[in-house]
Structures are given as C-alpha cells and as structure tokens.
Design an enzyme around this catalytic site. Structure first.
Site, short mmCIF file in Angstrom:
data_model
loop_
_atom_site.label_atom_id
_atom_site.label_comp_id
_atom_site.label_asym_id
_atom_site.label_seq_id
_atom_site.Cartn_x
_atom_site.Cartn_y
_atom_site.Cartn_z
N ASP A 1 -4.08 11.58 7.35
CA ASP A 1 -2.83 11.07 7.91
C ASP A 1 -2.51 11.69 9.25
O ASP A 1 -2.68 12.87 9.46
CB ASP A 1 -1.67 11.35 6.95
CG ASP A 1 -1.87 10.68 5.60
OD1 ASP A 1 -2.54 9.63 5.59
OD2 ASP A 1 -1.37 11.18 4.59
N GLU B 1 0.89 -1.15 0.00
CA GLU B 1 0.00 0.00 0.00
C GLU B 1 0.93 1.21 0.00
O GLU B 1 1.76 1.35 0.91
CB GLU B 1 -0.85 -0.06 1.27
CG GLU B 1 -2.11 0.74 1.26
CD GLU B 1 -3.07 0.41 0.14
OE1 GLU B 1 -3.74 1.35 -0.31
OE2 GLU B 1 -3.16 -0.74 -0.32
#
Length: 268
Positions: free
Chosen positions: A60, A49
């Site tokens: 994030d 990924e």
C-alpha cells in the site's frame, strides 16, 4: 464465487465494464464506513474490493496506509470487520465482495478457519497481496474448499509460465496490474496490457480487472478498450475520504460525484 460470474455475464449483456472501488473497512470508523459502502453501491459500483486494517501493509502507498491508521485509531479489529462484512452482505445480496489483504491476517486465524469465516459472512474472493502464485497452494486450496475465489495479481511483465499459472489457479477475476506510474503514460502502458489480456483470454483466465493508479474516467475507458473487463480504483477513493474526514455528509456527496462518471466510463 458465482456472484462474479453472474456480474460479468450481466455486464456483457449491457455492454458495460465493471467499476470496482476499494476502501479500507472501518475507515474512518465503523458507522461511516458502512455509509461509504452504501454510497459507493448507490453511485454505481459493480463489486467491492475491501481491505482489512493491518499493521504492516507492504503493497500500500501512503494514502491507504493512512486509511489503515484511521481505522486502527477508531479501534477497528479484524473480528469487527467480519461483522461489518456480514452486514454488507445482508443489505446487498448480489454484489461481489472481495477482500484484499495480507498473509499474516490469514495465518492469525488459521488458513482454513479464515476462509470458512469468509464463506460464512458471504465474501466472494480473497487476494492475499504478499503471497506469490508459487507459494499460494495452501491458500487457494482452502479458498476453493470454502467457495471463495482465490485472486491473483498479473504484473505487466508476467511471462508465459506465470500467465498459465494465474489462469489455472485464479477464479472470480484476475487483478491486472497497470504499469507502475500509468498516469500520463497511458499510450505506452496500453500495448503490453493488450498483449496480456489476449494471453489471459487464450488461457481461459478469470476476467481481468485493471488496478493501481486508476483515478480518472478516461483511464477506466482505456482499460476497457485494452480488453479488460473493468477497473479497480483505490487510492483516489480513499483520498476523498481523507479530504472530508470531518465532514461526513460532504464526504458521501464527493464519493458519489467521483463514482458516477467512473461507472459511466465503463459503458461501451
């Protein structure tokens, strides 16, 4: 897209789940980034990924934001990332490669061009983190036109409608979101995930991989015991890169030492 299908079929035969690491492409620089990816695969990663550095990464946490900043500092561009993806694909013809990214990067190139480029370099799936299922039509249609699996996030509180949509539109795998702050609350988290996994199966969704907050082998085992097809680990891996930023060889050794027991935990 087919790479995911054959991976899951092989793992099922071997009675294993998938261990999937996440890293940001180009962190801490192109050359070391390629070595990191080779190391992850040698240590047992079943799929990758990968993030493309982006200036405003909403989903994030600070660890992955720092990875993005390091890649920017090294002068890494999205165009270079696609060159790197082509290299990874040449070297590793069978491993599924997924991108985790943001809509702006797709728009910058033009939706269709973006997915065409993904197909050209051998990317298997794309998860666009800031596009909800109900706004995903132009993305998933372009993805399917170019043989790329559109990936959707299944949150722990997904209702029946959302589960049906994810099952119907998603391909490759389903990104099953651990409960926020899963660490230390595994027992509470396991129950709703069991229920979601059962529902996703009932609606014929792509196999679920559990992600967010996976940093130890027992969490990988718990995800698989709950019926997930595997687990994705990001921040824990990116932290190792950060800790050994000036010791490239030590960094690779530490990554290997982290991935091996995580992969071992997928074996039933």
């Amino acid at each position: 897209m087919e790479r995911y299908e054959s991976l899951f079929a092989q793992l099922k035969e071997r009675k294993e789940g998938a261990f999937v690491p996440f890293v940001t492409l180009g962190d801490p620089g192109i050359e070391q980034s390629l070595k990191i990816i080779d190391t992850l695969i040698e240590a047992g990663a079943d799929a990758l990924e990968l993030g493309i550095p982006f200036s405003d990464p909403l989903a994030d946490g600070p660890t992955i934001q720092n990875a993005t900043l390091r890649a920017f500092a090294a002068g890494v561009t999205p165009a270079q990332c696609f060159e790197v993806l082509a290299l990874i694909r040449q070297k590793h013809p069978t491993i599924p490669i997924g991108l985790l990214m943001y809509a702006n990067l797709v728009f910058n190139k033009g939706i269709d061009e973006f997915y065409a480029e993904c197909e050209k370099v051998g990317v298997d799936s794309v998860l666009v983190a800031d596009v909800p299922v109900e706004e995903s039509a132009p993305f998933r249609q372009a993805a399917l036109r170019h043989n790329v699996a559109p990936i959707f996030i299944c949150p722990p509180n997904a209702d029946d409608d959302l589960l049906r949509q994810i099952a119907s539109y998603g391909r490759g795998y389903t990104y099953l979101l651990s409960r926020a702050g899963v660490t230390g609350a595994e027992n509470r988290a396991a129950l709703p995930l069991n229920h979601l996994v059962a529902k996703l199966k009932e609606y014929n969704a792509a196999p679920p991989l559990q992600g967010f907050g996976i940093s130890a082998p027992d969490q990988v085992k718990a995800a698989i015991d709950a019926g997930a097809a595997g687990a994705i680990s990001g921040s824990a891996i990116v932290k190792i890169i950060e800790q050994h930023i000036n010791e490239p060889e030590k960094m690779l050794a530490a990554l290997k030492a982290f991935v091996q027991p995580m992969k071992a935990a997928t074996r039933r």
